[in-house]
Design a protein around this motif. Structure first.
Motif, PDB file in Angstrom:
ATOM      1  N   GLN A 151       0.309  -1.066  -0.214  1.00  0.00           N
ATOM      2  CA  GLN A 151      -0.070   0.111  -0.301  1.00  0.00           C
ATOM      3  C   GLN A 151       0.758   1.106   0.551  1.00  0.00           C
ATOM      4  O   GLN A 151       2.007   1.201   0.651  1.00  0.00           O
ATOM      5  CB  GLN A 151      -1.232  -0.119   1.138  1.00  0.00           C
ATOM      6  CG  GLN A 151      -2.104  -0.795   1.048  1.00  0.00           C
ATOM      7  CD  GLN A 151      -2.358  -0.695   2.353  1.00  0.00           C
ATOM      8  OE1 GLN A 151      -2.658  -0.388   3.183  1.00  0.00           O
ATOM      9  NE2 GLN A 151      -4.086  -1.811   2.272  1.00  0.00           N
ATOM     10  N   THR A 152       0.208   2.212  -0.738  1.00  0.00           N
ATOM     11  CA  THR A 152       0.936   4.005  -0.520  1.00  0.00           C
ATOM     12  C   THR A 152       0.761   4.334   0.982  1.00  0.00           C
ATOM     13  O   THR A 152       0.119   3.476   1.849  1.00  0.00           O
ATOM     14  CB  THR A 152       0.338   4.191  -1.256  1.00  0.00           C
ATOM     15  OG1 THR A 152      -1.418   4.825  -1.554  1.00  0.00           O
ATOM     16  CG2 THR A 152       0.139   4.410  -2.699  1.00  0.00           C
ATOM     17  N   GLY A 153       1.420   5.082   0.999  1.00  0.00           N
ATOM     18  CA  GLY A 153       1.664   5.589   2.608  1.00  0.00           C
ATOM     19  C   GLY A 153       0.355   6.312   2.665  1.00  0.00           C
ATOM     20  O   GLY A 153      -0.531   6.394   4.191  1.00  0.00           O
ATOM     21  N   ARG A 154       0.072   6.842   1.614  1.00  0.00           N
ATOM     22  CA  ARG A 154      -1.657   7.584   2.133  1.00  0.00           C
ATOM     23  C   ARG A 154      -2.864   6.608   2.530  1.00  0.00           C
ATOM     24  O   ARG A 154      -3.659   6.356   3.435  1.00  0.00           O
ATOM     25  CB  ARG A 154      -2.374   8.048   0.624  1.00  0.00           C
ATOM     26  CG  ARG A 154      -3.876   8.909   0.626  1.00  0.00           C
ATOM     27  CD  ARG A 154      -4.015   9.235  -0.259  1.00  0.00           C
ATOM     28  NE  ARG A 154      -5.712  10.007  -0.579  1.00  0.00           N
ATOM     29  CZ  ARG A 154      -5.577  10.450  -1.178  1.00  0.00           C
ATOM     30  NH1 ARG A 154      -5.025  11.240  -2.261  1.00  0.00           N
ATOM     31  NH2 ARG A 154      -7.045  11.060  -0.948  1.00  0.00           N
ATOM     32  N   ILE A 184       3.172  -9.141  -4.233  1.00  0.00           N
ATOM     33  CA  ILE A 184       1.670  -9.463  -5.026  1.00  0.00           C
ATOM     34  C   ILE A 184       0.439  -7.830  -4.024  1.00  0.00           C
ATOM     35  O   ILE A 184       1.254  -6.806  -4.054  1.00  0.00           O
ATOM     36  CB  ILE A 184       1.064 -10.067  -3.965  1.00  0.00           C
ATOM     37  CG1 ILE A 184       0.587  -9.696  -2.334  1.00  0.00           C
ATOM     38  CG2 ILE A 184       1.292 -11.744  -3.735  1.00  0.00           C
ATOM     39  CD1 ILE A 184      -0.365 -10.427  -1.181  1.00  0.00           C
ATOM     40  N   ALA A 185      -0.054  -7.915  -4.912  1.00  0.00           N
ATOM     41  CA  ALA A 185      -1.233  -6.834  -5.661  1.00  0.00           C
ATOM     42  C   ALA A 185      -1.168  -6.124  -3.869  1.00  0.00           C
ATOM     43  O   ALA A 185      -1.841  -7.209  -2.564  1.00  0.00           O
ATOM     44  CB  ALA A 185      -2.115  -7.226  -5.850  1.00  0.00           C
ATOM     45  N   ALA A 186      -1.428  -4.894  -3.737  1.00  0.00           N
ATOM     46  CA  ALA A 186      -1.259  -4.458  -2.484  1.00  0.00           C
ATOM     47  C   ALA A 186      -3.105  -4.003  -2.150  1.00  0.00           C
ATOM     48  O   ALA A 186      -3.810  -4.300  -2.805  1.00  0.00           O
ATOM     49  CB  ALA A 186      -1.203  -2.691  -2.531  1.00  0.00           C
ATOM     50  N   PRO A 187      -3.658  -4.491  -0.855  1.00  0.00           N
ATOM     51  CA  PRO A 187      -4.988  -4.980  -0.729  1.00  0.00           C
ATOM     52  C   PRO A 187      -5.842  -3.672  -1.035  1.00  0.00           C
ATOM     53  O   PRO A 187      -4.630  -2.715  -0.422  1.00  0.00           O
ATOM     54  CB  PRO A 187      -4.927  -5.696   0.544  1.00  0.00           C
ATOM     55  CG  PRO A 187      -3.683  -5.180   1.802  1.00  0.00           C
ATOM     56  CD  PRO A 187      -3.162  -5.182   0.343  1.00  0.00           C
ATOM     57  N   SER A 188      -7.313  -3.265  -0.441  1.00  0.00           N
ATOM     58  CA  SER A 188      -7.994  -2.444  -0.342  1.00  0.00           C
ATOM     59  C   SER A 188      -7.857  -1.972   1.596  1.00  0.00           C
ATOM     60  O   SER A 188      -7.368  -2.587   2.334  1.00  0.00           O
ATOM     61  CB  SER A 188      -9.070  -2.019  -0.660  1.00  0.00           C
ATOM     62  OG  SER A 188      -9.712  -3.023   0.040  1.00  0.00           O
ATOM     63  N   PRO A 189      -7.890  -0.625   1.741  1.00  0.00           N
ATOM     64  CA  PRO A 189      -7.779   0.156   2.859  1.00  0.00           C
ATOM     65  C   PRO A 189      -9.216  -0.715   3.588  1.00  0.00           C
ATOM     66  O   PRO A 189      -8.933  -1.025   5.225  1.00  0.00           O
ATOM     67  CB  PRO A 189      -7.928   1.020   2.843  1.00  0.00           C
ATOM     68  CG  PRO A 189      -6.993   1.403   1.862  1.00  0.00           C
ATOM     69  CD  PRO A 189      -7.572   0.058   0.312  1.00  0.00           C
TER      70      PRO A 189
END
Length: 227
Positions: A36-39, A125-130
């Protein structure tokens, strides 16, 4: 006693901080938000903390009604809840710092004993959603697990509920969780994850002590002749 005193707040805050063990949960947060990005990580932290607060407030203000509906006494709930907390604390003390190892001798999972939750260390792997990781497993059951809910229900039940102290303790612990999660990646870079998880053992000792004290008080209410 519905008001707030220093001793009430301190006892409640230490209890919540010990059971949620937010320092020990830092490696789990980093693993769950890998990629995930920092945001997005900050958004995940806010969602996880909001989930914890909602669950805690529901337990605080609706728990007593549930006890009345099922015919459970407040003393019985306190004794059972403290027994659950004692078991959780014992598991925290005896928790392994690494669940399993990969061929490269790197940890494959992180284990949070207080909620009996394992999180795989996800790589490439793909980043999970928040929302997908913020609500569960981070918000529930890691931060708002059975130990937290048992304690909070006990606070809102009985002849002397301590709503103000409980609300302030829940909110204060929420700020600690948010702050640690916002700094999670920096903390993990500076301190090895295994060292952070070891703190869970220290929190476990505090949790067991609080549980024994709570069980003693419940037993004295059930059997007043023991005093």
């Amino acid at each position: 006693m519905s008001g707030l005193t220093d001793s009430v707040f301190l006892t409640m805050f230490i209890g919540l901080f010990g059971i949620t063990a937010p320092i020990a949960a830092i490696p789990l947060f980093v693993s769950a938000t890998n990629g995930q990005t920092g945001r997005d990580r900050r958004k995940t932290a806010l969602i996880a903390t909001a989930t914890y607060m909602i669950a805690a407030f529901v337990a605080l203000f609706a728990g007593n009604a549930a006890l009345i509906f099922f015919g459970v006494s407040s003393s019985g709930l306190r004794l059972a809840g403290m027994a659950v907390v004692a078991v959780i604390g014992w598991k925290m003390i005896n928790a392994p710092t690494v669940v399993s190892l990969t061929g490269d001798n790197l940890p494959d999972q992180h284990f949070h004993s207080a909620s009996n939750t394992r999180i795989d260390i996800q790589r490439n792997i793909a980043a999970p959603s928040p929302r997908s990781v913020g609500i569960t497993p981070l918000g529930f059951p890691i931060y708002a697990g059975p130990g937290v809910l048992s304690v909070v229900i006990a606070w809102g039940s009985g002849p002397e509920p301590v709503y103000i102290g409980a609300v302030v303790a829940i909110i204060a612990n929420a700020f600690v969780i948010i702050g640690l999660n916002f700094l999670a990646t920096t903390i993990v870079r500076l301190v090895r994850p295994e060292a952070l998880i070891v703190t869970e053992k220290l929190f476990g000792l505090v949790v067991v002590a609080l549980a024994v004290d709570g069980m003693t008080g419940a037993l004295l209410r059930i059997f007043p002749g023991w005093q």
